[in-house]
Motif scaffolding. Sequence first.
Motif, PDB file in Angstrom:
ATOM      1  N   PRO A  21      16.624   9.621 -80.056  1.00 25.74           N
ATOM      2  CA  PRO A  21      16.799   9.153 -78.677  1.00 25.74           C
ATOM      3  C   PRO A  21      17.999   8.229 -78.544  1.00 25.74           C
ATOM      4  N   GLU A  22      18.409   7.997 -77.310  1.00 27.21           N
ATOM      5  CA  GLU A  22      19.614   7.216 -77.043  1.00 27.21           C
ATOM      6  C   GLU A  22      19.502   5.777 -77.546  1.00 27.21           C
ATOM      7  N   ASP A  23      18.288   5.246 -77.628  1.00 25.18           N
ATOM      8  CA  ASP A  23      18.153   3.856 -78.065  1.00 25.18           C
ATOM      9  C   ASP A  23      17.941   3.736 -79.579  1.00 25.18           C
ATOM     10  N   GLU A 291      25.515  20.342 -80.210  1.00 27.42           N
ATOM     11  CA  GLU A 291      25.166  20.086 -78.813  1.00 27.42           C
ATOM     12  C   GLU A 291      25.142  21.363 -77.981  1.00 27.42           C
TER      13      GLU A 291
END
Length: 293
Positions: A21-23, A291
């Motif tokens: 995840p982004e965090d 991606e």
Amino acid sequence: MTDFEILDAGLLARFPLPHHPEDSGKEDRGRLLVVAGSRELPGAALLAGVGALRAGAGKLQIATARSVAVQLGIAVPEARVIGHDETEDGCIAEEGIAPLVGWAEKAQAVMVGCGLRQGPPLEKLLDALLGCGAEIPLVLDAAALGCLDKRVEAARARRGGTVVLPHAGEAAGLLGTTREAVEADPLAAARTASERFGAVAVIKGRYSFIVAPDGRAFRFEGGGVGLATSGSGDALAGIVGGLCARGADPLTAALWGVWLHGEAGRRLSRQVGRVGFLARELLDEVPRLLEGG
């Protein structure tokens, strides 16, 4: 009927890579120790290391010959470069083995072989890595494969998973046969190698075959003749190691690694030419392929 599945983007949907995840931070994407490179072949360590980073590994540590460690650290500023002692002919010195095993035990995956010299010190390093009890993926390529045929039981006994990445000539040495025999039936060679060493075996070639210890087999149709170039195997080994560091199991890492490497070759064949692109150029394609771009 065939006894293998075709490796393509559709098949990879069944083998998802770990989600970050982004965090999340770099620690969440794991630490890879690359033991590679020598006085004569420092670029092998560079290609493998950058391949791991392009595949998403969070932290990269490169253990290489002390004589080239500073230069490699400048060339790959993203890596922690550990200079190990070396013999006069460029092999890993025995006194350098214990520290390397200590670094390996702190990593989430280890890749060994690219640009190293065969000989007793490398054999002792492999013995130490196979016997240290670290339950992490171990990716073996190039010179490390030349030490494995006498270590069948140790390879089968280790936990954490192993990936071996031989071309036909290296596979012949592993299996006690000829290059011609491997090229005549690479799937059979991959099956034998996987069963013998308890590893995910990738036999590289025009069509690459991947076989898991449970017998599942896959074929990649190939990324083009341009992939047969200096450093291409080092790039592949680094990509597989990086995916293992991220948390992919050895089979998933091998499948994705072969596909990413091959598809990068296809793209460069169109953009640059069928032959003449460089192994280092493969690596820039990997993040976009991951991606879906």
